[in-house]
Structure formats: C-alpha cells, structure tokens
Write a protein that holds these residues in place. Sequence first.
Motif, PDB file in Angstrom:
ATOM      1  N   GLY A   1       0.790  -1.234   0.000  1.00 20.30           N
ATOM      2  CA  GLY A   1       0.000   0.000   0.000  1.00 20.30           C
ATOM      3  C   GLY A   1       0.813   1.269   0.000  1.00 20.30           C
ATOM      4  N   LYS A   2       2.147   1.147  -0.127  1.00 23.71           N
ATOM      5  CA  LYS A   2       2.999   2.336  -0.022  1.00 23.71           C
ATOM      6  C   LYS A   2       3.764   2.635  -1.304  1.00 23.71           C
ATOM      7  CE  LYS A   2       3.393   0.967   4.739  1.00 23.71           C
ATOM      8  NZ  LYS A   2       4.132   0.050   5.568  1.00 23.71           N
ATOM      9  N   GLY A   3       3.435   1.932  -2.405  1.00 23.64           N
ATOM     10  CA  GLY A   3       4.192   2.090  -3.637  1.00 23.64           C
ATOM     11  C   GLY A   3       3.662   3.130  -4.594  1.00 23.64           C
ATOM     12  N   VAL A   4       2.793   4.016  -4.095  1.00 26.43           N
ATOM     13  CA  VAL A   4       2.239   5.086  -4.936  1.00 26.43           C
ATOM     14  C   VAL A   4       2.754   6.428  -4.427  1.00 26.43           C
ATOM     15  CG1 VAL A   4       0.149   6.227  -5.761  1.00 26.43           C
ATOM     16  CG2 VAL A   4       0.168   3.746  -5.435  1.00 26.43           C
ATOM     17  N   LEU A   5       3.371   7.196  -5.329  1.00 22.63           N
ATOM     18  CA  LEU A   5       3.877   8.522  -4.966  1.00 22.63           C
ATOM     19  C   LEU A   5       3.144   9.583  -5.778  1.00 22.63           C
ATOM     20  CD1 LEU A   5       7.730   7.826  -4.916  1.00 22.63           C
ATOM     21  CD2 LEU A   5       6.133   7.718  -2.998  1.00 22.63           C
ATOM     22  N   ILE A   6       2.696  10.632  -5.098  1.00 23.87           N
ATOM     23  CA  ILE A   6       2.075  11.781  -5.770  1.00 23.87           C
ATOM     24  C   ILE A   6       2.955  12.989  -5.478  1.00 23.87           C
ATOM     25  CG2 ILE A   6       0.010  13.222  -5.952  1.00 23.87           C
ATOM     26  CD1 ILE A   6      -1.586  10.758  -4.963  1.00 23.87           C
ATOM     27  N   LEU A   7       3.562  13.543  -6.523  1.00 23.21           N
ATOM     28  CA  LEU A   7       4.630  14.535  -6.366  1.00 23.21           C
ATOM     29  C   LEU A   7       4.260  15.853  -7.024  1.00 23.21           C
ATOM     30  CD1 LEU A   7       7.155  11.816  -7.360  1.00 23.21           C
ATOM     31  CD2 LEU A   7       6.966  12.727  -5.042  1.00 23.21           C
ATOM     32  N   SER A   8       4.638  16.925  -6.389  1.00 23.64           N
ATOM     33  CA  SER A   8       4.179  18.243  -6.850  1.00 23.64           C
ATOM     34  C   SER A   8       5.091  18.892  -7.889  1.00 23.64           C
ATOM     35  CB  SER A   8       4.034  19.188  -5.647  1.00 23.64           C
ATOM     36  OG  SER A   8       5.255  19.266  -4.940  1.00 23.64           O
ATOM     37  N   SER A   9       6.365  18.459  -7.961  1.00 23.60           N
ATOM     38  CA  SER A   9       7.263  19.104  -8.927  1.00 23.60           C
ATOM     39  C   SER A   9       7.841  18.075  -9.891  1.00 23.60           C
ATOM     40  CB  SER A   9       8.410  19.818  -8.206  1.00 23.60           C
ATOM     41  OG  SER A   9       9.389  18.892  -7.756  1.00 23.60           O
ATOM     42  N   LEU A  10       8.108  18.514 -11.119  1.00 20.30           N
ATOM     43  CA  LEU A  10       8.674  17.637 -12.138  1.00 20.30           C
ATOM     44  C   LEU A  10      10.063  17.157 -11.717  1.00 20.30           C
ATOM     45  CD1 LEU A  10       8.583  16.313 -14.927  1.00 20.30           C
ATOM     46  CD2 LEU A  10       9.427  18.474 -15.901  1.00 20.30           C
ATOM     47  N   GLU A  11      10.852  18.057 -11.144  1.00 18.36           N
ATOM     48  CA  GLU A  11      12.205  17.702 -10.703  1.00 18.36           C
ATOM     49  C   GLU A  11      12.159  16.554  -9.680  1.00 18.36           C
ATOM     50  OE1 GLU A  11      14.201  20.960  -8.866  1.00 18.36           O
ATOM     51  OE2 GLU A  11      16.107  19.908  -8.675  1.00 18.36           O
ATOM     52  N   GLU A  12      11.228  16.667  -8.729  1.00 20.35           N
ATOM     53  CA  GLU A  12      11.070  15.630  -7.701  1.00 20.35           C
ATOM     54  C   GLU A  12      10.606  14.318  -8.333  1.00 20.35           C
ATOM     55  OE1 GLU A  12       8.953  15.341  -3.282  1.00 20.35           O
ATOM     56  OE2 GLU A  12       8.192  16.764  -4.763  1.00 20.35           O
ATOM     57  N   ALA A  13       9.682  14.412  -9.298  1.00 19.43           N
ATOM     58  CA  ALA A  13       9.161  13.211  -9.965  1.00 19.43           C
ATOM     59  C   ALA A  13      10.254  12.480 -10.743  1.00 19.43           C
ATOM     60  CB  ALA A  13       8.012  13.591 -10.895  1.00 19.43           C
ATOM     61  N   LEU A  14      11.102  13.237 -11.428  1.00 14.92           N
ATOM     62  CA  LEU A  14      12.210  12.635 -12.178  1.00 14.92           C
ATOM     63  C   LEU A  14      13.191  11.935 -11.243  1.00 14.92           C
ATOM     64  CD1 LEU A  14      12.824  15.565 -14.698  1.00 14.92           C
ATOM     65  CD2 LEU A  14      11.919  13.295 -15.270  1.00 14.92           C
ATOM     66  N   LYS A  15      13.452  12.567 -10.109  1.00 18.13           N
ATOM     67  CA  LYS A  15      14.367  11.995  -9.110  1.00 18.13           C
ATOM     68  C   LYS A  15      13.784  10.691  -8.539  1.00 18.13           C
ATOM     69  CE  LYS A  15      16.254  13.196  -4.520  1.00 18.13           C
ATOM     70  NZ  LYS A  15      15.266  12.549  -3.645  1.00 18.13           N
ATOM     71  N   GLU A  16      12.484  10.721  -8.164  1.00 17.20           N
ATOM     72  CA  GLU A  16      11.845   9.548  -7.580  1.00 17.20           C
ATOM     73  C   GLU A  16      11.732   8.406  -8.592  1.00 17.20           C
ATOM     74  OE1 GLU A  16      11.097   8.753  -4.607  1.00 17.20           O
ATOM     75  OE2 GLU A  16      11.133  10.626  -3.479  1.00 17.20           O
ATOM     76  N   LEU A  17      11.503   8.733  -9.850  1.00 15.11           N
ATOM     77  CA  LEU A  17      11.432   7.702 -10.887  1.00 15.11           C
ATOM     78  C   LEU A  17      12.736   6.918 -10.932  1.00 15.11           C
ATOM     79  CD1 LEU A  17      10.055   6.342 -13.337  1.00 15.11           C
ATOM     80  CD2 LEU A  17      10.996   8.184 -14.770  1.00 15.11           C
ATOM     81  N   ARG A  18      13.844   7.645 -10.923  1.00 14.05           N
ATOM     82  CA  ARG A  18      15.157   6.971 -10.957  1.00 14.05           C
ATOM     83  C   ARG A  18      15.362   6.125  -9.705  1.00 14.05           C
ATOM     84  NH1 ARG A  18      16.777  12.329 -12.041  1.00 14.05           N
ATOM     85  NH2 ARG A  18      16.584  12.820 -14.274  1.00 14.05           N
ATOM     86  N   GLU A  19      14.960   6.661  -8.551  1.00 14.65           N
ATOM     87  CA  GLU A  19      15.145   5.922  -7.289  1.00 14.65           C
ATOM     88  C   GLU A  19      14.285   4.659  -7.248  1.00 14.65           C
ATOM     89  OE1 GLU A  19      14.692   8.363  -3.834  1.00 14.65           O
ATOM     90  OE2 GLU A  19      16.380   9.675  -4.354  1.00 14.65           O
ATOM     91  N   MET A  20      13.059   4.765  -7.770  1.00 16.40           N
ATOM     92  CA  MET A  20      12.183   3.590  -7.789  1.00 16.40           C
ATOM     93  C   MET A  20      12.761   2.502  -8.686  1.00 16.40           C
ATOM     94  SD  MET A  20       8.430   5.440  -7.882  1.00 16.40           S
ATOM     95  CE  MET A  20       7.373   3.996  -7.753  1.00 16.40           C
TER      96      MET A  20
END
Length: 428
Positions: free
Chosen positions: A154-173
């Motif tokens: 239930g914790k594998g969904v991320l909702i992110l407010s900035s594109l920079e943060e989303a790009l970073k989290e994509l790589r980390e995932m």
Amino acid sequence: MLVLGSGGREDALAWKLRQSPLADHLYLAPGNGTERNGIEKLDIKLSDFNAICSAIQEKDIDVVVIGPEQPLVDGLVDFLKQKKELEGLHIIGPSAKGAMLEGSKDFAKEFMQKYGIPTAKYLTVTSENIAQGEAFLASLSAPYVLKADGLAAGKGVLILSSLEEALKELREMLTGKFGNAGNKVVIEQYLSGIECSCFVLTDGKGYMLLPYAKDYKRIGDGDKGLNTGGMGAVSPVPFLSSELKKRIEEQVVCPTIEGLNREGLDYKGFVFIGLMICEGKDPYVIEYNCRMGDPETEVVMPRIGEDLLPHLIKLKDQTLSSGSLEEIAEYATTVVMTSGGYPEEYKTGYEIAGIESAENGDGVVVFHAGTKGADGKLLSSGGRVLACTGIAPTLQKALDKSYRATSLISFTDKYNRSDIGKDLIPWT
C-alpha cells in the motif's frame, strides 16, 4: 471454514462469516490477538503453503477464504487446487494469473485499456526506456503520479508536486526504492476528483455488488503526509447517487467481469475497484485489488444485511446471480489506531487496555489489525493496531461512536486521525 490472514480485514471477515448458521466451525490463521467466540486460531505462516495444506486436511476444512494479496499473487490458489488430497475444497480467491490485477499495475492498465474501462493515461517504464518515461512526465502537468508495478504494502504510490522531484523519484524507484516491486514503474496522469471504493464478489461470470465505501489513505488530518495502508473508512458513500452507481456498474463493473471471463481467468473471489469520481459524474479506475480492502472491510461487513456465506458457496459452481447484497440503512465508520511513527519506523509490544469498555455499547465493534496475546495480555504488534467501527443511523453518530471507542482505548504512542468522515458530512 478457514480464513487466512492476520489483519483487520480478516478479523472482520471472520466476524461476519461466524454469524452464518452454515458455519459449523471457523478457523483463523494466523489471526492476531482477537478472541471471538466460535473462532479458533491456527499458528500458520501464510507463506508456508504446505502447512496450510496440512491444516486443511487435519481440520477437515470445506471452505477457505484468502484475505491478503500476497499469497494470492504468490499462487496459493493454484497450489491448493493441484493437491489431489484437497479435491472438493472450495477456495475464495483468484488464481495467480487473476491476482495479477493487483500484482502488476502494468497488467491491470493493459486489461483496462483492452476492455474499454475508463482510467488515466499512463506509460510503463523500466530501466530500458527511462528516457521515454522522463519525456512522458514532462508532457504531463503537476501533480505527478508514480506507481511501483508490484506489491508494496500500500505504499508504492507517490504523488509529487514538482517535475524535478518526480524525475528523481522515478530513478530511485527503478534502482530499488521499493525492491523488486519497482522494477517497472507506471507513470499516470493525475486525476482530480473524489475517491471511493467499489467491492464486487464474482465467480468469474456473475457478480454481486457489496456496499460501497470511502477510505482515507494519508497518515495526517486533511489528507496530508505519507500514504498508509488506510487510516479509516465510511460506508455508505453519501455522494454516490443511484445514477452514478448505475454508471459505475455499466462502465466499470460489467466490462471488468466480462474481461475476466473473456481472458479465461480463474477468478472466484472479491474484486476491489478503487475509483476516482471526476467532475461529480465520471468514474475512472485508479486500481484493482484482488481481495477486500482494509480498513473498508471493517465498514462493509457490518453493513451487509444478509448471510454472506451462501453467496460464497455459490462461487464454486458459478451459480452466482448478478445483483446486490442487501444493505442495512445505517452508517458504519471505522477509525484506525496506529503505532506512533507508522508508516515509517515504529515500536510494538505495548499493552493495550480499554477494548471491553469501548465495545460496551450498542453498535461498536473493535476489529484487531496488529495485536497479539502474550501472558494473558493484549499487546500491539504492528503499524495499524485496531479499527474502531461505529454503526448508527447517521454519519455523525457513527463517527461519534468510533471516536468514543478510540478515546477509551489506550496504549503507548497510540495515534489516529481526527477527521475521518468529516468531509462527507455536508453530503448527508
């Protein structure tokens, strides 16, 4: 009967099924600290398929209800069906392939696309097409939704407010943030609206609609903070008109069941459909689960106004006739009490007191999620500890009962949200 699982969902399922005159004896494995009349617990790990098989033989089990998603995705149904010594056993739960509706976000999205089920635009990304994923993210507007393809509690969904943060989290995932669950990541267009949960019992051909519910996933009041397994739930959902329910059934439920049938998937069990209602009228599917939701089960089961077990039995020979289960008119609300620090680091082993006082009133049931018995005491043993369910003629009165129960129960570092259901009161 044997109910497999140890959370609030399984406690609620066992509580409901034990009320059936058809249930001669009910086992719960492994269960938790709950002690209910007529329910016997078995100390079996859900990952130990051979031990489950042995218990079914030893206890002469006729019906098995599999509560959580992990053993379903891992193929427990397939394993049990291959055992000649278990011939005739009736299993409530989909095959591993059917459970892919939850086990793989990518599989679920392809299924929705194939059968014309409304859902958000998406792209599945692996380490091989990360550049395409980054370009797709850049084409979307904030906020950005990233989903680990596999199970992540239930914790594998991320909702992110900035594109920079989303790009970073994509790589980390993609490099192990959620382990193997994140080897693939589904990027989705963000849908704005109000969420609710649809529950369907199906034999793969026919279906029965269970009461709708709305759950609250974020840890903090005002839907702020990290996602959790669920902090509370309400049923019925007051903003769902009969017209909207009809639209959900026609546009989502019917094509889902038809898709299961056309794909030839062995699916005899529950389908949880997470919905986003956009602009007050258009249902979109956010996710499928291959089992009942938690903590929604803790409000759905008390609102079923008839015996559930005969319908479960009908799944065996696919004689389930389509329709709706009888619902009581009253509201059910549940407030989840957690260990302080959840969903991040938290401590367990604290003594719990006050449950008898909390339940010493009409229309209150405290379901156990993360508890265990030790030396005559009840101790906390998980992140989500208890779900306090109130049942009353109005939403406010049901919430009053739930919150009164939380106030009467004590354990070190206890925490619960204080605003469950408050957003729905204007609709009532």
